[in-house]
Design a protein around this motif. Structure first.
Motif, PDB file in Angstrom:
ATOM      1  N   GLN A   1     -43.911 -89.048 -37.501  1.00 14.00           N
ATOM      2  CA  GLN A   1     -45.236 -88.927 -38.095  1.00 14.00           C
ATOM      3  C   GLN A   1     -45.154 -89.430 -39.529  1.00 14.00           C
ATOM      4  OE1 GLN A   1     -45.587 -84.420 -36.826  1.00 14.00           O
ATOM      5  NE2 GLN A   1     -47.636 -85.214 -37.305  1.00 14.00           N
ATOM      6  N   ASN A   2     -46.250 -89.990 -39.999  1.00  9.73           N
ATOM      7  CA  ASN A   2     -46.358 -90.348 -41.404  1.00  9.73           C
ATOM      8  C   ASN A   2     -46.529 -89.064 -42.199  1.00  9.73           C
ATOM      9  OD1 ASN A   2     -47.363 -91.134 -43.985  1.00  9.73           O
ATOM     10  ND2 ASN A   2     -47.929 -93.107 -43.103  1.00  9.73           N
TER      11      ASN A   2
ATOM     12  N   ALA B   1     -65.803 -87.047 -43.202  1.00  9.25           N
ATOM     13  CA  ALA B   1     -65.218 -88.245 -42.598  1.00  9.25           C
ATOM     14  C   ALA B   1     -64.377 -87.865 -41.374  1.00  9.25           C
ATOM     15  CB  ALA B   1     -64.355 -88.977 -43.627  1.00  9.25           C
ATOM     16  N   ILE B   2     -63.938 -88.902 -40.668  1.00  8.83           N
ATOM     17  CA  ILE B   2     -63.019 -88.710 -39.543  1.00  8.83           C
ATOM     18  C   ILE B   2     -61.587 -88.872 -40.040  1.00  8.83           C
ATOM     19  CG2 ILE B   2     -62.222 -89.613 -37.316  1.00  8.83           C
ATOM     20  CD1 ILE B   2     -65.066 -90.563 -36.792  1.00  8.83           C
ATOM     21  N   ALA B   3     -60.766 -87.887 -39.759  1.00  8.34           N
ATOM     22  CA  ALA B   3     -59.343 -87.979 -40.090  1.00  8.34           C
ATOM     23  C   ALA B   3     -58.590 -88.364 -38.829  1.00  8.34           C
ATOM     24  CB  ALA B   3     -58.833 -86.655 -40.635  1.00  8.34           C
ATOM     25  N   SER B   4     -57.710 -89.336 -38.949  1.00  4.09           N
ATOM     26  CA  SER B   4     -56.936 -89.818 -37.803  1.00  4.09           C
ATOM     27  C   SER B   4     -55.451 -89.622 -38.073  1.00  4.09           C
ATOM     28  CB  SER B   4     -57.241 -91.303 -37.567  1.00  4.09           C
ATOM     29  OG  SER B   4     -56.457 -91.807 -36.504  1.00  4.09           O
ATOM     30  N   LEU B   5     -54.824 -88.810 -37.252  1.00  2.57           N
ATOM     31  CA  LEU B   5     -53.412 -88.485 -37.406  1.00  2.57           C
ATOM     32  C   LEU B   5     -52.641 -89.068 -36.226  1.00  2.57           C
ATOM     33  CD1 LEU B   5     -54.142 -84.778 -38.288  1.00  2.57           C
ATOM     34  CD2 LEU B   5     -53.471 -86.528 -39.908  1.00  2.57           C
TER      35      LEU B   5
ATOM     36  N   VAL C   1     -43.560 -82.641 -28.931  1.00  2.00           N
ATOM     37  CA  VAL C   1     -43.425 -83.342 -27.649  1.00  2.00           C
ATOM     38  C   VAL C   1     -42.354 -82.638 -26.823  1.00  2.00           C
ATOM     39  CG1 VAL C   1     -42.787 -85.541 -26.602  1.00  2.00           C
ATOM     40  CG2 VAL C   1     -44.086 -85.509 -28.735  1.00  2.00           C
ATOM     41  N   SER C   2     -42.609 -82.469 -25.550  1.00  2.00           N
ATOM     42  CA  SER C   2     -41.604 -81.821 -24.707  1.00  2.00           C
ATOM     43  C   SER C   2     -40.495 -82.808 -24.379  1.00  2.00           C
ATOM     44  CB  SER C   2     -42.218 -81.321 -23.409  1.00  2.00           C
ATOM     45  OG  SER C   2     -42.586 -82.422 -22.591  1.00  2.00           O
ATOM     46  N   GLY C   3     -39.306 -82.257 -24.126  1.00  2.00           N
ATOM     47  CA  GLY C   3     -38.191 -83.092 -23.737  1.00  2.00           C
ATOM     48  C   GLY C   3     -38.340 -83.588 -22.308  1.00  2.00           C
ATOM     49  N   ARG C   4     -37.586 -84.607 -21.968  1.00  2.00           N
ATOM     50  CA  ARG C   4     -37.644 -85.209 -20.629  1.00  2.00           C
ATOM     51  C   ARG C   4     -37.248 -84.204 -19.555  1.00  2.00           C
ATOM     52  NH1 ARG C   4     -36.638 -90.196 -18.012  1.00  2.00           N
ATOM     53  NH2 ARG C   4     -36.813 -91.295 -19.989  1.00  2.00           N
ATOM     54  N   ASP C   5     -36.188 -83.410 -19.846  1.00  2.39           N
ATOM     55  CA  ASP C   5     -35.615 -82.563 -18.802  1.00  2.39           C
ATOM     56  C   ASP C   5     -36.231 -81.171 -18.743  1.00  2.39           C
ATOM     57  OD1 ASP C   5     -32.581 -81.597 -20.614  1.00  2.39           O
ATOM     58  OD2 ASP C   5     -34.646 -81.860 -21.236  1.00  2.39           O
ATOM     59  N   SER C   6     -37.031 -80.840 -19.712  1.00  2.00           N
ATOM     60  CA  SER C   6     -37.616 -79.508 -19.682  1.00  2.00           C
ATOM     61  C   SER C   6     -38.842 -79.467 -20.559  1.00  2.00           C
ATOM     62  CB  SER C   6     -36.616 -78.459 -20.158  1.00  2.00           C
ATOM     63  OG  SER C   6     -37.247 -77.206 -20.258  1.00  2.00           O
ATOM     64  N   SER C   7     -39.883 -78.853 -20.046  1.00  2.00           N
ATOM     65  CA  SER C   7     -41.105 -78.799 -20.837  1.00  2.00           C
ATOM     66  C   SER C   7     -41.048 -77.728 -21.914  1.00  2.00           C
ATOM     67  CB  SER C   7     -42.298 -78.527 -19.922  1.00  2.00           C
ATOM     68  OG  SER C   7     -42.165 -77.245 -19.355  1.00  2.00           O
ATOM     69  N   TYR C   8     -40.070 -76.814 -21.836  1.00  2.10           N
ATOM     70  CA  TYR C   8     -40.079 -75.740 -22.818  1.00  2.10           C
ATOM     71  C   TYR C   8     -39.430 -76.140 -24.127  1.00  2.10           C
ATOM     72  CZ  TYR C   8     -35.124 -74.833 -21.835  1.00  2.10           C
ATOM     73  OH  TYR C   8     -33.777 -74.940 -21.704  1.00  2.10           O
ATOM     74  N   LYS C   9     -38.617 -77.179 -24.110  1.00  2.00           N
ATOM     75  CA  LYS C   9     -37.901 -77.586 -25.314  1.00  2.00           C
ATOM     76  C   LYS C   9     -38.762 -78.585 -26.065  1.00  2.00           C
ATOM     77  CE  LYS C   9     -33.373 -79.253 -26.790  1.00  2.00           C
ATOM     78  NZ  LYS C   9     -32.021 -79.673 -26.333  1.00  2.00           N
ATOM     79  N   LEU C  10     -39.405 -78.108 -27.113  1.00 10.00           N
ATOM     80  CA  LEU C  10     -40.290 -78.967 -27.893  1.00 10.00           C
ATOM     81  C   LEU C  10     -39.536 -79.620 -29.043  1.00 10.00           C
ATOM     82  CD1 LEU C  10     -43.573 -76.880 -28.203  1.00 10.00           C
ATOM     83  CD2 LEU C  10     -43.003 -78.672 -26.565  1.00 10.00           C
ATOM     84  N   ILE C  11     -39.852 -80.872 -29.268  1.00  9.53           N
ATOM     85  CA  ILE C  11     -39.307 -81.606 -30.414  1.00  9.53           C
ATOM     86  C   ILE C  11     -40.475 -81.868 -31.349  1.00  9.53           C
ATOM     87  CG2 ILE C  11     -38.102 -83.675 -31.172  1.00  9.53           C
ATOM     88  CD1 ILE C  11     -37.012 -83.805 -28.246  1.00  9.53           C
ATOM     89  N   PHE C  12     -40.304 -81.434 -32.587  1.00  7.42           N
ATOM     90  CA  PHE C  12     -41.381 -81.527 -33.558  1.00  7.42           C
ATOM     91  C   PHE C  12     -41.181 -82.712 -34.489  1.00  7.42           C
ATOM     92  CE2 PHE C  12     -43.979 -77.671 -33.302  1.00  7.42           C
ATOM     93  CZ  PHE C  12     -43.240 -76.908 -32.420  1.00  7.42           C
ATOM     94  N   GLY C  13     -42.294 -83.320 -34.897  1.00  9.21           N
ATOM     95  CA  GLY C  13     -42.260 -84.263 -35.993  1.00  9.21           C
ATOM     96  C   GLY C  13     -42.247 -83.506 -37.313  1.00  9.21           C
ATOM     97  N   SER C  14     -42.076 -84.256 -38.380  1.00  9.01           N
ATOM     98  CA  SER C  14     -42.019 -83.636 -39.710  1.00  9.01           C
ATOM     99  C   SER C  14     -43.387 -83.219 -40.228  1.00  9.01           C
ATOM    100  CB  SER C  14     -41.382 -84.594 -40.710  1.00  9.01           C
ATOM    101  OG  SER C  14     -40.056 -84.888 -40.342  1.00  9.01           O
TER     102      SER C  14
ATOM    103  N   SER D   1     -52.356 -89.189 -30.697  1.00  7.84           N
ATOM    104  CA  SER D   1     -53.081 -89.072 -31.953  1.00  7.84           C
ATOM    105  C   SER D   1     -54.029 -87.879 -31.914  1.00  7.84           C
ATOM    106  CB  SER D   1     -53.860 -90.351 -32.254  1.00  7.84           C
ATOM    107  OG  SER D   1     -54.869 -90.540 -31.279  1.00  7.84           O
ATOM    108  N   LEU D   2     -54.454 -87.474 -33.086  1.00  8.21           N
ATOM    109  CA  LEU D   2     -55.427 -86.399 -33.240  1.00  8.21           C
ATOM    110  C   LEU D   2     -56.517 -86.891 -34.170  1.00  8.21           C
ATOM    111  CD1 LEU D   2     -56.158 -83.358 -32.722  1.00  8.21           C
ATOM    112  CD2 LEU D   2     -55.027 -82.873 -34.898  1.00  8.21           C
TER     113      LEU D   2
END
Lengths: 112, 117
Positions: free
Chosen positions: A6-7, A17-21, A91-104, A73-74
């Motif tokens: 993420q930026n 206005a519209i914010a685009s993330l 975002v969930s990992g490939r092998d399991s939906s419970y393991k989330l990987i977060f952006g900064s 996007s949001l």
């Protein structure tokens, strides 16, 4: 390459206005995608979840997913000063939906 | 306030102290998580418990010791921490903690702000 990118911002938009993330992810097998909002000093709060390609709307928020481009996007319509926060893409990992990987996170500032 | 409660909210400890963080969820979930959030870094998953069993240890140093006596409670026992361990420690819970395809939404507690002197 970071797994979820993420930026960091800040993204500054005027009130109304519209914010685009934006968020890109590296694991093509990811299945679940989430946007969390985090106010300074507070815990993350779920804003949106999306699982299939296309748009998902909830009030002023729209999540957009494009798995082919590995992009989520949001959009925040009619931005309010109270929307000023850091928005985390998860975002969930490939092998399991419970393991989330977060952006900064992207810091959003809505100017009155 | 969410259905996930963390105590204490703030903790200051010396490097030789032993302390514990507590998390309780009132959502009827089966999975609980510990995350670490440092300044300018993404949330880092530390541990996952599913139905009281540990299913994930993300290469966390042994000075962090988790305990999950039941599906509603999760502890993080701390001993001989280092100053770089100062961070916001977040607990989360979700309905399930395993299985691909589960639309597994995680709900976070307010966190414990830890300072190690």
């Amino acid at each position: 390459q970071k797994e979820v990118e993420q930026n960091s911002g800040p993204l500054s938009v005027p009130e109304g206005a519209i914010a685009s993330l934006n968020c890109t992810y590296s694991d093509r097998g990811s299945q679940s995608f989430f946007w969390y909002r985090q106010y300074s000093g507070k815990s993350p709060e779920l804003i949106m979840s999306i699982y299939s390609n296309g748009d998902k709307e909830d009030g002023r928020f729209t999540a957009q997913l494009n798995k082919a481009s590995q992009y989520v996007s949001l959009l925040i319509r009619d931005s309010q000063p109270s929307d000023s926060a850091t928005y985390l893409c998860a975002v969930s990992g490939r092998d399991s939906s419970y393991k989330l990987i977060f952006g900064s996170g992207t810091r959003l500032l809505v100017r009155p | 306030e969410t259905g996930v409660t963390q105590t204490p909210r703030h903790l200051v400890m010396g490097m030789t102290n032993k302390k514990s963080l507590k998390c309780e969820q009132h959502l009827g979930h089966n999975a609980m998580y510990w995350y670490k959030q440092s300044a300018k870094k993404p949330l880092e998953l530390m541990f996952v418990y599913n139905f009281k069993e540990q299913t994930e240890n993300n290469s966390v140093p042994s000075r962090f010791s988790p305990e999950c006596p039941n599906s509603s409670h999760l502890f993080l026992h701390l001993h001989t921490l280092q100053p770089e361990d100062s961070a916001l420690y977040l607990c989360a819970s979700s309905q399930e903690g395993a299985g691909a395809g589960a639309k597994n939404i995680q709900y976070f507690g307010a966190g414990t702000r830890l300072s190690v002197l």
